[in-house]
Write an enzyme that holds these catalytic residues in place. Structure first.
Site, mmCIF file in Angstrom:
data_model
loop_
_atom_site.group_PDB
_atom_site.id
_atom_site.type_symbol
_atom_site.label_atom_id
_atom_site.label_comp_id
_atom_site.label_asym_id
_atom_site.label_seq_id
_atom_site.Cartn_x
_atom_site.Cartn_y
_atom_site.Cartn_z
ATOM 1 N N TYR A 1 0.803 -0.651 -0.250
ATOM 2 C CA TYR A 1 -0.250 0.034 0.360
ATOM 3 C C TYR A 1 1.000 1.350 0.131
ATOM 4 C CZ TYR A 1 -4.101 -3.212 1.655
ATOM 5 O OH TYR A 1 -4.955 -4.021 1.227
ATOM 6 N N LEU B 1 -21.941 0.136 -4.296
ATOM 7 C CA LEU B 1 -22.583 0.298 -2.870
ATOM 8 C C LEU B 1 -22.656 1.416 -1.709
ATOM 9 C CD1 LEU B 1 -22.457 -3.124 -1.986
ATOM 10 C CD2 LEU B 1 -23.683 -2.889 -3.498
#
Length: 346
Positions: free
Chosen positions: A53, A241
């Protein structure tokens, strides 16, 4: 906050885990500090990161996320309040750059672990995960397994566990887990640990959300019968979502477009299913994000749901979802939608 134990351990963890993968690209260090401060105050004691990351992957920023967390530990002295998970990167299939060669060899894991410990400014990692398999498989957006000449692979699972055992014995790792893996591999790891006295995997970190419930097909039973808890990532399908992309809004600059592999959430069936889930959420006076996360929190094979956000307000809403309990009628309606449009974005 609600709590459970990290599967097959005695470690108490929050049912919400703070995801950190945008820190260093989409989020600054100060924003990362703000998120960690808020999450800890809200009762979240479980943080997840990785040596790879931030994402989007960039050789210039690789490792920055762990560095931010380490700097926060140094500034606040909060290392002992956090159950910390990180990951060693597997083969560079998904990397625009090679962090190192060697797969999960002893020297590769040693380099990864010691570099992460230095960036994180800690002596140990509570949960150390293999970021993805070191062989071609049907993980990460692939519906089915396909044989090919590239599938030739020497089984190194026992060797990998032996390498990890050395670092467990040294106290640098407490427990281990997998990520982006499949049923065959999970059972092989369990088999080797059982018969050779090697560390046992505690968790598996895979994608799981209302648009991708493929985990339920083969892995959910393993989770329940073998006590290997799921740490679902992408619980909001990279923002799909949520309420913010439902009316044709521009998605440029959002995570759903920044990561080409996540554009599967833009496909027609994914959009069709999302619209139906949104309508159901509104009928029950919830945001789509809250309903989507609450569904995951209630799955008995889920250990802790990994929640990441680029904005603090998003993080606040997402953490608050732990207080929402879906009734049987709502769950039945969710399953009805799923049956009509199953797994539109695996």
């Amino acid at each position: 906050m609600k709590y459970t134990t990290l599967s097959n351990t005695q470690i108490k963890v929050s049912k919400v885990c703070l995801g950190t993968m945008t820190w260093g690209e989409q989020n600054s260090e100060s924003e990362g500090f703000e998120q960690m401060n808020y999450a800890l105050d809200a009762g979240v004691n479980f943080f997840d990161t990785a040596e790879l990351y931030p994402i989007p992957k960039n050789p210039r920023t690789q490792g920055a996320t762990e560095t931010y967390i380490g700097n926060w530990f140094k500034k606040t002295g909060n290392r002992d309040k956090v159950v910390l998970a990180s990951k060693v990167a597997g083969p560079p299939e998904y990397n625009p750059h090679k962090i190192r060669t060697g797969g999960f060899s002893k020297s590769a894991i040693e380099d990864a672990l010691h570099t992460s410990l230095k960036r994180l400014q800690t002596d140990y990692i509570d949960l150390y995960q293999l970021h993805w398999p070191d062989r071609p498989s049907n993980y990460f957006g692939k519906r089915g397994y396909r044989t090919s000449p590239d599938n030739q692979w020497k089984d190194t699972i026992r060797e990998t566990l032996e390498h990890l055992k050395d670092f467990v014995d040294q106290g640098k790792i407490r427990y281990i887990g997998l990520s982006n893996d499949v049923p065959w591999s999970v059972m092989r790891f369990l088999e080797e640990s059982k018969y050779h006295g090697l560390p046992r995997i505690s968790t598996i970190q895979n994608p799981y959300n209302l648009l991708n419930r493929t985990y339920e097909v083969g892995l959910a039973e393993i989770s329940l019968r073998e006590n290997v808890g799921l740490l679902p990532y992408s619980p909001l399908a990279f923002g799909r979502l949520t309420d913010k992309f439902l009316n044709g809004q521009d998605t440029s600059g959002s995570r759903i477009d920044l990561y080409p592999e996540m554009r599967r959430y833009n496909k027609d069936n994914a959009l069709k299913a999302t619209a139906q889930y949104y309508a159901l959420a509104k009928e029950n006076n919830m945001s789509l994000a809250t309903m989507s996360l609450a569904f995951l929190h209630q799955q008995d094979f889920v250990c802790s749901t990994i929640i990441g956000a680029t904005q603090l307000e998003q993080l606040k809403e997402n953490i608050a979802s732990i207080d929402t309990q879906l009734d049987k009628e709502v769950i039945d309606q969710i399953n009805k939608i799923h049956e009509s449009i199953p797994n539109p974005a695996p």
